[in-house]
Design an enzyme around this catalytic site. Structure first.
Site, PDB file in Angstrom:
ATOM      1  N   CYS A 125      -2.461  -0.996 -22.292  1.00 11.21           N
ATOM      2  CA  CYS A 125      -3.005   0.347 -22.382  1.00 11.21           C
ATOM      3  C   CYS A 125      -2.143   1.120 -22.741  1.00 11.21           C
ATOM      4  CB  CYS A 125      -3.628   0.652 -20.823  1.00 11.21           C
ATOM      5  SG  CYS A 125      -4.446  -0.384 -20.019  1.00 11.21           S
ATOM      6  N   HIS A 262      -3.969   8.338 -20.584  1.00 15.65           N
ATOM      7  CA  HIS A 262      -4.786   6.842 -20.499  1.00 15.65           C
ATOM      8  C   HIS A 262      -5.979   7.089 -19.559  1.00 15.65           C
ATOM      9  CE1 HIS A 262      -6.190   2.892 -20.265  1.00 15.65           C
ATOM     10  NE2 HIS A 262      -5.381   2.820 -18.988  1.00 15.65           N
ATOM     11  N   ASN A 293     -12.409   2.213 -18.756  1.00 13.29           N
ATOM     12  CA  ASN A 293     -11.104   2.097 -19.357  1.00 13.29           C
ATOM     13  C   ASN A 293     -11.104   1.188 -20.337  1.00 13.29           C
ATOM     14  OD1 ASN A 293      -8.436   0.957 -19.562  1.00 13.29           O
ATOM     15  ND2 ASN A 293      -8.061   1.012 -17.445  1.00 13.29           N
TER      16      ASN A 293
HETATM   17  O1  UT7 Z   1      -5.302   0.334 -17.330  1.00 14.81           O
HETATM   18  C1  UT7 Z   1      -4.421  -0.253 -16.249  1.00 14.81           C
HETATM   19  C2  UT7 Z   1      -3.993   0.320 -15.411  1.00 14.81           C
HETATM   20  N1  UT7 Z   1      -4.915   0.147 -14.189  1.00 14.81           N
HETATM   21  C3  UT7 Z   1      -5.061   1.229 -13.166  1.00 14.81           C
HETATM   22  O2  UT7 Z   1      -4.617   2.336 -13.389  1.00 14.81           O
HETATM   23  C4  UT7 Z   1      -5.728   1.004 -12.113  1.00 14.81           C
HETATM   24  C5  UT7 Z   1      -5.164   1.775 -11.058  1.00 14.81           C
HETATM   25  N2  UT7 Z   1      -5.892   1.193  -9.639  1.00 14.81           N
HETATM   26  C6  UT7 Z   1      -7.293   1.951  -9.274  1.00 14.81           C
HETATM   27  O3  UT7 Z   1      -7.751   2.665 -10.300  1.00 14.81           O
HETATM   28  C7  UT7 Z   1      -7.780   1.570  -7.997  1.00 14.81           C
HETATM   29  O4  UT7 Z   1      -6.827   0.894  -7.186  1.00 14.81           O
HETATM   30  C8  UT7 Z   1      -9.010   0.678  -7.897  1.00 14.81           C
HETATM   31  C9  UT7 Z   1     -10.174   1.528  -8.496  1.00 14.81           C
HETATM   32  C10 UT7 Z   1      -8.701  -0.532  -8.810  1.00 14.81           C
HETATM   33  C11 UT7 Z   1      -9.279   0.257  -6.553  1.00 14.81           C
HETATM   34  O5  UT7 Z   1      -9.467   1.620  -5.725  1.00 14.81           O
HETATM   35  P1  UT7 Z   1      -8.823   1.708  -4.373  1.00 14.81           P
HETATM   36  O6  UT7 Z   1      -9.002   3.301  -3.913  1.00 14.81           O
HETATM   37  O7  UT7 Z   1      -7.345   1.621  -4.496  1.00 14.81           O
HETATM   38  O8  UT7 Z   1      -9.282   0.501  -3.486  1.00 14.81           O
HETATM   39  P2  UT7 Z   1      -8.581  -0.401  -2.473  1.00 14.81           P
HETATM   40  O9  UT7 Z   1      -8.252  -1.674  -3.083  1.00 14.81           O
HETATM   41  O10 UT7 Z   1      -7.539   0.479  -1.452  1.00 14.81           O
HETATM   42  O11 UT7 Z   1      -9.736  -0.537  -1.406  1.00 14.81           O
HETATM   43  C12 UT7 Z   1     -10.203   0.239  -0.444  1.00 14.81           C
HETATM   44  C13 UT7 Z   1     -11.436   0.207   0.197  1.00 14.81           C
HETATM   45  C14 UT7 Z   1     -11.294  -1.275   0.970  1.00 14.81           C
HETATM   46  O12 UT7 Z   1     -12.158  -1.458   1.951  1.00 14.81           O
HETATM   47  P3  UT7 Z   1     -11.688  -0.962   3.416  1.00 14.81           P
HETATM   48  O13 UT7 Z   1     -10.764  -2.178   3.715  1.00 14.81           O
HETATM   49  O14 UT7 Z   1     -11.278   0.376   3.516  1.00 14.81           O
HETATM   50  O15 UT7 Z   1     -13.072  -1.025   4.189  1.00 14.81           O
HETATM   51  C15 UT7 Z   1     -12.091  -2.239  -0.006  1.00 14.81           C
HETATM   52  O16 UT7 Z   1     -12.574  -3.445   0.385  1.00 14.81           O
HETATM   53  O17 UT7 Z   1     -12.766  -0.171  -0.819  1.00 14.81           O
HETATM   54  C16 UT7 Z   1     -13.130  -1.532  -0.960  1.00 14.81           C
HETATM   55  N3  UT7 Z   1     -13.407  -1.789  -2.287  1.00 14.81           N
HETATM   56  C17 UT7 Z   1     -14.565  -2.036  -2.547  1.00 14.81           C
HETATM   57  N4  UT7 Z   1     -15.520  -1.241  -2.346  1.00 14.81           N
HETATM   58  C18 UT7 Z   1     -16.642  -1.413  -3.200  1.00 14.81           C
HETATM   59  C19 UT7 Z   1     -12.450  -2.645  -3.001  1.00 14.81           C
HETATM   60  N5  UT7 Z   1     -12.860  -2.771  -4.230  1.00 14.81           N
HETATM   61  C20 UT7 Z   1     -14.377  -2.387  -4.164  1.00 14.81           C
HETATM   62  C21 UT7 Z   1     -15.149  -2.238  -4.837  1.00 14.81           C
HETATM   63  N6  UT7 Z   1     -16.456  -1.659  -4.530  1.00 14.81           N
HETATM   64  N7  UT7 Z   1     -15.125  -2.843  -6.146  1.00 14.81           N
END
Ligand code: UT7
Length: 340
Positions: A125, A262, A293
């Protein structure tokens, strides 16, 4: 008689700047409602956690080269530079499915200047900003006069639609700039680097999840990531890299007109802007809402969209920063291209 040890002739170049930007996004707009069919998620969660509302997916027969060609033609037209004037092409991508010959050589053949220097780079990226840094140095050193830098991705080919950590994030598209001579310096020093201890944070490898769900060969690579690891790294390190980039260019936050990072997550974008204390007057690209993205293509696509939406920004100063798999990053302050 002793042979001379020096006496090598060297070239010197000129200042450089972005002369024009172009973008291409596939026709098909994919809403969150379509993506969540295969993952346990919701439109609301995706909007809140990433800012993404829709993204573009290319057609099955639409290739990385088709998208790159369209973006480059628009950039050339807007820059008023002909393909014959382009002496170097840098193509950044992680989704061109062939190692050799390069996508860049196929592209120059299509664009009608098969004699230009051409090569691909993989900085994920950050690829576009790596390319802008190199193009700037080529023009300043006299290696090249006009360089076409294109970031292009067809990430839909490498997405596991059942992966809850990536399926809703990545998308397709292309963006390009023409970089050429300028009276004044129009591109600041590139601040770049890596954090290679975190190489496993974003991977493009065969996915067992996709295999289980019936991917045709089972060995086709899919993109996967440790979302939280990347998120924390980006928020913590990229605002610092942004500040170093501004400092290297001798530009203060209040002198900036635009911030074009980005497009990975709108929460990362907001947090970087806060950490860098960018004033309200700086227009921030939040193109992720409708583009998702697009990896190497995200910064030039966002730049093109921002200039369409805010034509007054033509010629203004923008901070660019790209980051991604590696983990790698690159940023520079640029003068946005003049109005076409
Ligand atoms: O271009 C490359 C660079 N990439 C990036 O910059 C990506 C950076 N990371 C992110 O953008 C975020 O980490 C994500 C969008 C990928 C994920 O968001 P997050 O806020 O970090 O989610 P998390 O993994 O901390 O999960 C939080 C909650 C969990 O539920 P509980 O345990 O709080 O009940 C997950 O199970 O969100 C849940 N969850 C989802 N819910 C609905 C995780 N993925 C999903 C989903 N839909 N797809």
């Amino acid at each position: 008689m002793t042979k001379p040890r020096t006496g090598i002739k060297v070239r010197t170049g000129t200042n450089s700047r972005i002369l024009g930007v172009g973008a291409y996004q596939p026709e098909r707009i994919v809403p969150n409602s379509e993506v969540i069919e295969k993952i346990d998620s919701s439109d609301e969660w995706i909007r809140q956690r990433t800012g993404i509302e829709t993204r573009h997916f290319a057609a099955a027969d639409e290739s990385v080269l088709d998208m790159a060609e369209a973006a480059c033609r628009q950039a050339l037209m807007r820059a008023k530079v002909s393909m014959e004037q382009i002496d170097t092409v840098i193509l950044a991508s992680i989704t061109y499915p062939f190692q050799a010959p390069s996508a860049a050589t196929a592209l120059i053949a299509r664009l009608g200047n098969p004699k230009a220097a051409a090569f691909d780079i993989n900085a994920a990226c950050a690829g576009f900003c790596y390319g802008v840094g190199m193009a700037n140095d080529f023009v300043r050193a006299g290696t090249s006069q006009h360089v076409l830098v294109v970031g292009v991705e067809k990430l839909s080919d490498f997405l596991d639609p059942y992966d809850r950590g990536t399926a809703f994030i990545f998308a397709d598209g292309a963006g390009a700039v023409v970089i050429g001579p300028s009276d004044e310096p129009g591109i600041g020093p590139t601040i770049w680097g890596a954090d290679a201890d975190s190489r496993d944070a974003i991977l493009m490898e065969p996915s067992w999840n996709a295999f289980r769900h019936g991917a045709p060969e089972g060995v086709w690579p899919n993109i996967s990531q440790k979302g939280q690891t990347v998120f924390r790294w980006a928020v913590f390190s990229m605002s610092k890299a942004g500040l170093r980039t501004l400092e290297a260019a001798g530009v203060t936050p209040d002198q900036l007109d635009a911030f074009i990072p980005h497009q990975a997550n709108v929460r990362i974008i907001e947090s970087m802007a806060r950490e860098m204390k960018l004033p309200e007057s700086v227009v921030i690209a939040r193109d992720i809402r409708t583009s998702g993205n697009t990896s190497a293509a995200s910064v030039p696509i966002a730049m093109s969209a921002l200039l369409t939406e805010h034509p007054e920004l033509h010629g203004g100063l923008a901070l660019l920063i790209g980051y991604g798999a590696g983990l790698v990053y690159a940023g520079q302050v640029v003068q946005l291209p003049p109005k076409p």
